[in-house]
Scaffold this motif. Sequence first.
Motif, PDB file in Angstrom:
ATOM      1  N   GLN A  48       0.714  -1.249  -0.168  1.00 61.05           N
ATOM      2  CA  GLN A  48      -0.049   0.099   0.090  1.00 61.05           C
ATOM      3  C   GLN A  48       0.943   1.280   0.080  1.00 61.05           C
ATOM      4  N   ASN A  49       1.848   1.189   0.863  1.00 60.66           N
ATOM      5  CA  ASN A  49       2.619   2.435   0.811  1.00 60.66           C
ATOM      6  C   ASN A  49       3.418   2.611  -0.503  1.00 60.66           C
ATOM      7  N   GLY A  50       3.899   1.548  -1.096  1.00 64.28           N
ATOM      8  CA  GLY A  50       4.634   1.314  -2.282  1.00 64.28           C
ATOM      9  C   GLY A  50       3.784   2.160  -3.382  1.00 64.28           C
ATOM     10  N   ALA A  51       2.428   1.884  -3.440  1.00 61.82           N
ATOM     11  CA  ALA A  51       1.663   2.026  -4.543  1.00 61.82           C
ATOM     12  C   ALA A  51       1.593   3.728  -4.256  1.00 61.82           C
ATOM     13  N   ARG A  52       1.090   4.112  -2.968  1.00 64.13           N
ATOM     14  CA  ARG A  52       0.638   5.514  -2.869  1.00 64.13           C
ATOM     15  C   ARG A  52       1.799   6.473  -2.646  1.00 64.13           C
ATOM     16  N   LEU A  53       3.116   5.942  -2.264  1.00 65.25           N
ATOM     17  CA  LEU A  53       3.835   7.050  -1.808  1.00 65.25           C
ATOM     18  C   LEU A  53       5.284   7.010  -2.501  1.00 65.25           C
ATOM     19  N   MET A  54       5.601   5.535  -3.171  1.00 65.59           N
ATOM     20  CA  MET A  54       6.984   5.589  -3.876  1.00 65.59           C
ATOM     21  C   MET A  54       6.744   5.048  -5.196  1.00 65.59           C
ATOM     22  N   ALA A  55       5.892   4.760  -5.942  1.00 61.73           N
ATOM     23  CA  ALA A  55       5.568   4.315  -7.128  1.00 61.73           C
ATOM     24  C   ALA A  55       5.951   5.164  -8.066  1.00 61.73           C
ATOM     25  N   HIS A  56       5.728   6.687  -7.998  1.00 61.18           N
ATOM     26  CA  HIS A  56       6.257   7.613  -8.896  1.00 61.18           C
ATOM     27  C   HIS A  56       7.797   7.633  -8.901  1.00 61.18           C
ATOM     28  N   ILE A  57       8.437   7.575  -7.715  1.00 61.60           N
ATOM     29  CA  ILE A  57       9.844   7.662  -7.462  1.00 61.60           C
ATOM     30  C   ILE A  57      10.387   6.503  -7.961  1.00 61.60           C
ATOM     31  N   LEU A  58       9.914   5.512  -7.827  1.00 66.10           N
ATOM     32  CA  LEU A  58      10.627   3.995  -8.486  1.00 66.10           C
ATOM     33  C   LEU A  58      10.408   4.116  -9.772  1.00 66.10           C
ATOM     34  N   ASP A  59       9.283   4.543 -10.456  1.00 63.03           N
ATOM     35  CA  ASP A  59       9.222   4.563 -11.987  1.00 63.03           C
ATOM     36  C   ASP A  59      10.303   5.335 -12.608  1.00 63.03           C
ATOM     37  N   GLN A  83       4.008  -3.437 -10.932  1.00 61.96           N
ATOM     38  CA  GLN A  83       3.943  -1.982 -11.358  1.00 61.96           C
ATOM     39  C   GLN A  83       5.085  -2.135 -12.463  1.00 61.96           C
ATOM     40  N   LEU A  84       6.272  -2.550 -12.287  1.00 64.31           N
ATOM     41  CA  LEU A  84       7.300  -2.398 -13.163  1.00 64.31           C
ATOM     42  C   LEU A  84       7.281  -3.018 -14.402  1.00 64.31           C
ATOM     43  N   SER A  86       4.280  -3.963 -15.740  1.00 61.91           N
ATOM     44  CA  SER A  86       3.251  -3.577 -16.681  1.00 61.91           C
ATOM     45  C   SER A  86       3.553  -2.770 -17.473  1.00 61.91           C
ATOM     46  N   ARG A  87       4.793  -1.825 -17.559  1.00 63.23           N
ATOM     47  CA  ARG A  87       5.127  -0.994 -18.577  1.00 63.23           C
ATOM     48  C   ARG A  87       6.360  -1.433 -19.490  1.00 63.23           C
ATOM     49  N   ARG A  88       6.741  -2.782 -19.281  1.00 54.00           N
ATOM     50  CA  ARG A  88       7.891  -3.412 -19.891  1.00 54.00           C
ATOM     51  C   ARG A  88       7.511  -4.761 -20.382  1.00 54.00           C
ATOM     52  N   PRO A  89       6.708  -4.815 -21.336  1.00 59.01           N
ATOM     53  CA  PRO A  89       6.352  -6.132 -21.827  1.00 59.01           C
ATOM     54  C   PRO A  89       7.345  -7.081 -22.159  1.00 59.01           C
ATOM     55  N   ALA A  90       8.324  -6.665 -22.647  1.00 57.66           N
ATOM     56  CA  ALA A  90       9.437  -7.627 -22.942  1.00 57.66           C
ATOM     57  C   ALA A  90      10.235  -8.092 -21.861  1.00 57.66           C
ATOM     58  N   ALA A  91      10.209  -7.556 -20.658  1.00 57.81           N
ATOM     59  CA  ALA A  91      11.116  -7.694 -19.395  1.00 57.81           C
ATOM     60  C   ALA A  91      10.310  -8.836 -18.486  1.00 57.81           C
ATOM     61  N   SER A  92      11.454  -9.448 -17.813  1.00 56.86           N
ATOM     62  CA  SER A  92      10.740 -10.432 -17.016  1.00 56.86           C
ATOM     63  C   SER A  92      11.391 -10.302 -15.495  1.00 56.86           C
ATOM     64  N   ALA A  93      10.992 -11.080 -14.407  1.00 59.95           N
ATOM     65  CA  ALA A  93      11.528 -10.749 -13.012  1.00 59.95           C
ATOM     66  C   ALA A  93      11.220 -11.886 -12.081  1.00 59.95           C
ATOM     67  N   THR A  94      12.213 -11.756 -11.054  1.00 62.50           N
ATOM     68  CA  THR A  94      12.063 -12.685 -10.024  1.00 62.50           C
ATOM     69  C   THR A  94      12.059 -11.801  -8.722  1.00 62.50           C
ATOM     70  N   ARG A 118       6.205 -14.427 -16.826  1.00 59.86           N
ATOM     71  CA  ARG A 118       7.191 -13.371 -16.605  1.00 59.86           C
ATOM     72  C   ARG A 118       7.854 -13.097 -15.504  1.00 59.86           C
ATOM     73  N   ALA A 119       7.008 -13.543 -14.459  1.00 63.17           N
ATOM     74  CA  ALA A 119       7.397 -12.935 -13.051  1.00 63.17           C
ATOM     75  C   ALA A 119       7.257 -14.162 -12.094  1.00 63.17           C
ATOM     76  N   ALA A 120       8.286 -14.556 -11.268  1.00 63.58           N
ATOM     77  CA  ALA A 120       8.369 -15.717 -10.244  1.00 63.58           C
ATOM     78  C   ALA A 120       8.498 -15.060  -8.987  1.00 63.58           C
ATOM     79  N   ALA A 121       7.815 -15.826  -8.127  1.00 61.86           N
ATOM     80  CA  ALA A 121       8.034 -15.302  -6.544  1.00 61.86           C
ATOM     81  C   ALA A 121       8.674 -16.480  -6.027  1.00 61.86           C
ATOM     82  N   VAL A 122       9.702 -16.173  -5.365  1.00 61.00           N
ATOM     83  CA  VAL A 122      10.402 -17.201  -4.873  1.00 61.00           C
ATOM     84  C   VAL A 122      10.696 -16.974  -3.155  1.00 61.00           C
ATOM     85  N   GLU A 123      10.110 -17.866  -2.647  1.00 59.84           N
ATOM     86  CA  GLU A 123      10.604 -17.917  -1.001  1.00 59.84           C
ATOM     87  C   GLU A 123      11.700 -18.346  -0.515  1.00 59.84           C
TER      88      GLU A 123
END
Length: 233
Positions: A48-59, A83-84, A86-94, A118-123
Amino acid sequence: HRMRGYFTWSVGGYHDVFRNAGAIIAGHESFGDTVLRDEAMVATGSGQNGARLMAHILDEAVEGLGFAHLADLGSSDGSRLRQLLSRRPAASATGYDISAPATALARQGFAKEGLSGRAAAVEANVLDLVDGRYRDSRAADVDAVVSVFLLHDLLADPGRRSRVLPGLRESFPRARTFLLADTMLRPGPEEPEHLPVFATGYELAHALMGVPLHTTDTYEELFAAAGLRPKRV
């Protein structure tokens, strides 16, 4: 309402820590053993904080990195990666996170938004990556690393502190950019008479957990020792 993430994080996530503050200080209880946090609420509040307060800074900070495969250390509920990507259709992430509830939330979010391919969540404990106790084949393809509000946790043990950043460089051998965001203590004489209530609560929670927070100077010294050259602050 815009600040609700702070309440989710502190009241929802750390209510048991604050409730037992006296017992922890007296040594009758200890965080991680008899006193625990609600990890799902911590992850949700961070999102919630990331979306409201930091998203624009991170972008703005990520713009121009040109990564193909991103690693997010302490990825929480996966909202930052959603978030990241959604704007980069060719990228992937873990995303790597020590919390099972947070990892489950991230996987649900990736599936809901059609990002599972395109995205994996690893514990995983990022410190296990640093020390070489945990290896992930996807790490070899990572060309950029993001970490938001995790670094102070990784540096908590003074005995291994100097090995954390060199260990991260070894864990992600192709990464040329590390985007590291963290909280920092202000020098004592410059502190205002009254800190904002959340700053006070944040510092208190970490003191009760035995996790020290650091000044800018400490980070800069660790970066220099690891051969990391700041491109931008």
